[in-house]
Design a protein around this motif. Structure first.
Motif, PDB file in Angstrom:
ATOM      1  N   GLY A   1     -11.978 -63.479 -85.113  1.00 37.06           N
ATOM      2  CA  GLY A   1     -11.911 -62.264 -85.910  1.00 37.06           C
ATOM      3  C   GLY A   1     -13.101 -62.194 -86.848  1.00 37.06           C
ATOM      4  O   GLY A   1     -13.959 -63.091 -86.868  1.00 37.06           O
ATOM      5  N   TYR A   2     -13.156 -61.121 -87.634  1.00 36.82           N
ATOM      6  CA  TYR A   2     -14.299 -60.930 -88.522  1.00 36.82           C
ATOM      7  C   TYR A   2     -14.166 -61.764 -89.784  1.00 36.82           C
ATOM      8  O   TYR A   2     -13.193 -61.650 -90.524  1.00 36.82           O
ATOM      9  N   ASP A   3     -15.153 -62.600 -90.024  1.00 37.81           N
ATOM     10  CA  ASP A   3     -15.232 -63.435 -91.213  1.00 37.81           C
ATOM     11  C   ASP A   3     -16.592 -63.156 -91.857  1.00 37.81           C
ATOM     12  O   ASP A   3     -17.614 -63.648 -91.383  1.00 37.81           O
ATOM     13  N   GLU A   4     -16.592 -62.366 -92.909  1.00 36.24           N
ATOM     14  CA  GLU A   4     -17.853 -61.930 -93.497  1.00 36.24           C
ATOM     15  C   GLU A   4     -18.664 -63.097 -94.039  1.00 36.24           C
ATOM     16  O   GLU A   4     -19.895 -63.136 -93.898  1.00 36.24           O
ATOM     17  N   GLN A   5     -18.005 -64.042 -94.660  1.00 38.15           N
ATOM     18  CA  GLN A   5     -18.722 -65.190 -95.216  1.00 38.15           C
ATOM     19  C   GLN A   5     -19.431 -65.966 -94.109  1.00 38.15           C
ATOM     20  O   GLN A   5     -20.576 -66.402 -94.268  1.00 38.15           O
ATOM     21  N   ASP A   6     -18.764 -66.123 -92.976  1.00 39.02           N
ATOM     22  CA  ASP A   6     -19.370 -66.845 -91.867  1.00 39.02           C
ATOM     23  C   ASP A   6     -20.554 -66.069 -91.303  1.00 39.02           C
ATOM     24  O   ASP A   6     -21.610 -66.655 -91.001  1.00 39.02           O
ATOM     25  N   PHE A   7     -20.417 -64.748 -91.171  1.00 40.00           N
ATOM     26  CA  PHE A   7     -21.527 -63.938 -90.665  1.00 40.00           C
ATOM     27  C   PHE A   7     -22.729 -64.047 -91.592  1.00 40.00           C
ATOM     28  O   PHE A   7     -23.860 -64.233 -91.128  1.00 40.00           O
ATOM     29  N   CYS A   8     -22.508 -63.944 -92.894  1.00 39.23           N
ATOM     30  CA  CYS A   8     -23.618 -64.032 -93.853  1.00 39.23           C
ATOM     31  C   CYS A   8     -24.280 -65.408 -93.803  1.00 39.23           C
ATOM     32  O   CYS A   8     -25.512 -65.523 -93.896  1.00 39.23           O
ATOM     33  N   ARG A   9     -23.473 -66.443 -93.641  1.00 44.49           N
ATOM     34  CA  ARG A   9     -24.036 -67.789 -93.523  1.00 44.49           C
ATOM     35  C   ARG A   9     -24.930 -67.887 -92.295  1.00 44.49           C
ATOM     36  O   ARG A   9     -26.031 -68.477 -92.345  1.00 44.49           O
ATOM     37  N   ARG A  10     -24.492 -67.316 -91.203  1.00 43.35           N
ATOM     38  CA  ARG A  10     -25.297 -67.354 -89.985  1.00 43.35           C
ATOM     39  C   ARG A  10     -26.609 -66.584 -90.161  1.00 43.35           C
ATOM     40  O   ARG A  10     -27.661 -67.013 -89.660  1.00 43.35           O
ATOM     41  N   MET A  11     -26.558 -65.464 -90.846  1.00 45.72           N
ATOM     42  CA  MET A  11     -27.788 -64.727 -91.124  1.00 45.72           C
ATOM     43  C   MET A  11     -28.741 -65.578 -91.955  1.00 45.72           C
ATOM     44  O   MET A  11     -29.948 -65.643 -91.686  1.00 45.72           O
ATOM     45  N   ASP A  12     -28.195 -66.248 -92.975  1.00 48.17           N
ATOM     46  CA  ASP A  12     -29.008 -67.104 -93.844  1.00 48.17           C
ATOM     47  C   ASP A  12     -29.623 -68.273 -93.078  1.00 48.17           C
ATOM     48  O   ASP A  12     -30.787 -68.639 -93.312  1.00 48.17           O
ATOM     49  N   GLU A  13     -28.844 -68.878 -92.189  1.00 49.25           N
ATOM     50  CA  GLU A  13     -29.256 -70.120 -91.542  1.00 49.25           C
ATOM     51  C   GLU A  13     -29.927 -69.924 -90.192  1.00 49.25           C
ATOM     52  O   GLU A  13     -30.781 -70.731 -89.793  1.00 49.25           O
ATOM     53  N   GLU A  14     -29.552 -68.854 -89.463  1.00 49.68           N
ATOM     54  CA  GLU A  14     -30.014 -68.719 -88.087  1.00 49.68           C
ATOM     55  C   GLU A  14     -31.053 -67.622 -87.887  1.00 49.68           C
ATOM     56  O   GLU A  14     -31.828 -67.676 -86.934  1.00 49.68           O
ATOM     57  N   LEU A  15     -31.098 -66.633 -88.778  1.00 44.77           N
ATOM     58  CA  LEU A  15     -32.087 -65.566 -88.629  1.00 44.77           C
ATOM     59  C   LEU A  15     -33.155 -65.607 -89.705  1.00 44.77           C
ATOM     60  O   LEU A  15     -34.350 -65.615 -89.397  1.00 44.77           O
ATOM     61  N   PHE A  16     -32.756 -65.625 -90.961  1.00 40.22           N
ATOM     62  CA  PHE A  16     -33.730 -65.478 -92.047  1.00 40.22           C
ATOM     63  C   PHE A  16     -34.818 -66.554 -92.052  1.00 40.22           C
ATOM     64  O   PHE A  16     -35.964 -66.256 -92.405  1.00 40.22           O
ATOM     65  N   PRO A  17     -34.553 -67.815 -91.660  1.00 39.89           N
ATOM     66  CA  PRO A  17     -35.654 -68.787 -91.602  1.00 39.89           C
ATOM     67  C   PRO A  17     -36.697 -68.459 -90.532  1.00 39.89           C
ATOM     68  O   PRO A  17     -37.806 -69.011 -90.567  1.00 39.89           O
ATOM     69  N   LEU A  18     -36.359 -67.554 -89.598  1.00 41.79           N
ATOM     70  CA  LEU A  18     -37.255 -67.235 -88.491  1.00 41.79           C
ATOM     71  C   LEU A  18     -38.106 -66.002 -88.741  1.00 41.79           C
ATOM     72  O   LEU A  18     -38.986 -65.684 -87.942  1.00 41.79           O
ATOM     73  N   ILE A  19     -37.834 -65.272 -89.844  1.00 45.14           N
ATOM     74  CA  ILE A  19     -38.592 -64.061 -90.131  1.00 45.14           C
ATOM     75  C   ILE A  19     -39.304 -64.208 -91.476  1.00 45.14           C
ATOM     76  O   ILE A  19     -39.000 -65.113 -92.257  1.00 45.14           O
ATOM     77  N   ASP A  20     -40.259 -63.295 -91.724  1.00 45.17           N
ATOM     78  CA  ASP A  20     -41.052 -63.429 -92.951  1.00 45.17           C
ATOM     79  C   ASP A  20     -41.141 -62.134 -93.755  1.00 45.17           C
ATOM     80  O   ASP A  20     -41.963 -62.027 -94.667  1.00 45.17           O
ATOM     81  N   GLY A  21     -40.308 -61.155 -93.415  1.00 44.17           N
ATOM     82  CA  GLY A  21     -40.311 -59.917 -94.166  1.00 44.17           C
ATOM     83  C   GLY A  21     -41.311 -58.893 -93.689  1.00 44.17           C
ATOM     84  O   GLY A  21     -41.384 -57.787 -94.240  1.00 44.17           O
ATOM     85  N   THR A  22     -42.087 -59.219 -92.667  1.00 41.26           N
ATOM     86  CA  THR A  22     -43.023 -58.270 -92.075  1.00 41.26           C
ATOM     87  C   THR A  22     -42.433 -57.724 -90.784  1.00 41.26           C
ATOM     88  O   THR A  22     -41.552 -58.346 -90.184  1.00 41.26           O
ATOM     89  N   PRO A  23     -42.929 -56.576 -90.315  1.00 36.55           N
ATOM     90  CA  PRO A  23     -42.348 -55.999 -89.096  1.00 36.55           C
ATOM     91  C   PRO A  23     -42.474 -56.893 -87.864  1.00 36.55           C
ATOM     92  O   PRO A  23     -41.495 -57.068 -87.122  1.00 36.55           O
ATOM     93  N   ILE A  24     -43.643 -57.458 -87.625  1.00 37.38           N
ATOM     94  CA  ILE A  24     -43.844 -58.239 -86.406  1.00 37.38           C
ATOM     95  C   ILE A  24     -43.573 -59.706 -86.706  1.00 37.38           C
ATOM     96  O   ILE A  24     -44.460 -60.476 -87.074  1.00 37.38           O
ATOM     97  N   SER A  25     -42.305 -60.103 -86.568  1.00 39.78           N
ATOM     98  CA  SER A  25     -41.934 -61.488 -86.837  1.00 39.78           C
ATOM     99  C   SER A  25     -40.550 -61.752 -86.270  1.00 39.78           C
ATOM    100  O   SER A  25     -39.760 -60.835 -86.041  1.00 39.78           O
TER     101      SER A  25
END
Length: 361
Positions: free
Chosen positions: A83-107
């Motif tokens: 089911g939907y767990d917002e805290q878990d989704f946000c953690r995944r964004m923090d740990e699995e996506l955000f370290p891979l991007i740099d705030g620019t469009p092409i990244s």
């Protein structure tokens, strides 16, 4: 409709979205249709490599964009938490996506990061804002492209569907009209997974859910859009969203698709009729139209979405989900699965999500 048919539709919606994403990877964001035809021919019919210098340069045919990456991320969260767990989704964004991007469009994954995700990254990573304070004003379908998984999971629980999609959407997009249109898309998708068709009756079914209190939309009219009667309270039904118009759009698009006096030929030109840009108010009418017109033909629906140019990736994701829900996995051509990167892994996730649905049967 029996349980196996419902699960087939649920899995079809999820895989339809992934397929739509990957099909548009190469020809993504060509606003000059002459240039699109020069690079990919008169009709794109399969997965293609992005051309050098284009948005997803370096990726290969059949791979997913960042939209597909985030959809998979939310899908895994839904499956692993049942089911939907917002805290878990946000953690995944923090740990699995955000370290891979740099705030620019092409990244990052897919070699392109959307505006709302860039905004969230800057506020979350650079400014250290907590989740709940990182959303922006992007008017795109970015949230729909991930929350469609929530819509499938809660297809038979429209109140939970609306609540979860609202909460997830406002993590990255805070415009109330965008949120209402995102929730409306999820509600439509939920009805299709249940076994309904995207036709002229779909909005009436949605409005019944408003009347019952399951969908949080404000409605000042009575049934069938009749005016309120003298003495009725103002308004008779109050919800979070200002009007039910986002719920009415699908039936008008279906009416246009079925009306013999209205011809959009070839159908990919729906992108010109409703607009090629990224904004949600361009994307939804085209996706609803194509999914109504080709309700029983996944290939034609999604390929016309791709061949329309512009923001064809979002159009193909939305059309793929809506049409996949109507034809089911059994109605999706095998060649689209054969050419999709990580198809077996994604299919397993889709089937797990379908198995977790609470259908009430």
């Amino acid at each position: 409709m029996n349980s196996s048919e419902i699960k087939d539709r649920a899995a079809g919606a999820i895989m339809g979205a992934f397929i739509g994403d990957a099909l548009a990877l190469g020809p993504h964001w060509y606003y000059d249709l002459t240039e699109l035809r020069r690079d990919y021919g008169d009709w794109i019919e399969d997965y293609t490599d992005p051309k050098p210098g284009r948005y997803h340069d370096g990726l290969k045919a059949g791979q997913l964009s960042q939209a597909g990456f985030i959809l998979e991320l939310l899908l895994r969260s839904l499956v692993e938490n049942k089911g939907y767990d917002e805290q878990d989704f946000c953690r995944r964004m923090d740990e699995e996506l955000f370290p891979l991007i740099d705030g620019t469009p092409i990244s990052g994954p897919g070699n392109y990061t959307s505006q709302s995700i860039r905004d969230a990254w800057r506020k979350r990573i650079q400014q250290n804002f907590p989740w709940g304070q990182v959303s922006g004003h992007a008017d795109t379908t970015e949230a729909i492209e991930r929350t469609l998984a929530i819509a499938v999971r809660y297809a038979f629980q429209p109140d939970k569907l609306a609540t979860a999609i609202t909460h997830n959407t406002i993590l990255t997009q805070d415009d109330d009209t965008v949120v209402s249109m995102t929730v409306a898309f999820g509600a439509v998708l939920g009805l299709l997974v249940q076994g309904n068709r995207l036709d002229m009756d779909i909005s009436a079914k949605l409005m019944k859910l408003v009347k019952s209190g399951a969908l949080p939309f404000h409605a000042v009219t009575n049934d069938d859009l009749q005016p309120p009667k003298k003495g009725d309270p103002d308004p008779p039904r109050v919800g979070r969203f200002a009007s039910p118009d986002a719920l009415l759009t699908p039936s008008y698009m279906a009416e246009a698709a079925f009306d013999p006096d209205i011809q959009i030929e070839p159908p990919w030109k729906v992108s010109i009729v409703y607009g090629m840009p990224c904004a949600i108010y361009h994307q939804l009418p085209a996706a609803y139209y194509l999914s109504a017109l080709f309700h029983d033909d996944f290939e034609l629906a999604v390929l016309h979405a791709v061949n329309g140019g512009g923001q064809n990736q979002a159009r193909a994701i939305l059309t793929g989900a809506l049409t996949g829900a109507q034809v089911g996995m059994s109605g999706i051509p095998k060649r689209f699965l054969d050419g999709l990167d990580k198809a077996d892994e994604l299919m397993q996730l889709a089937e797990h999500l379908a198995a977790d649905m609470e259908t009430g049967n």
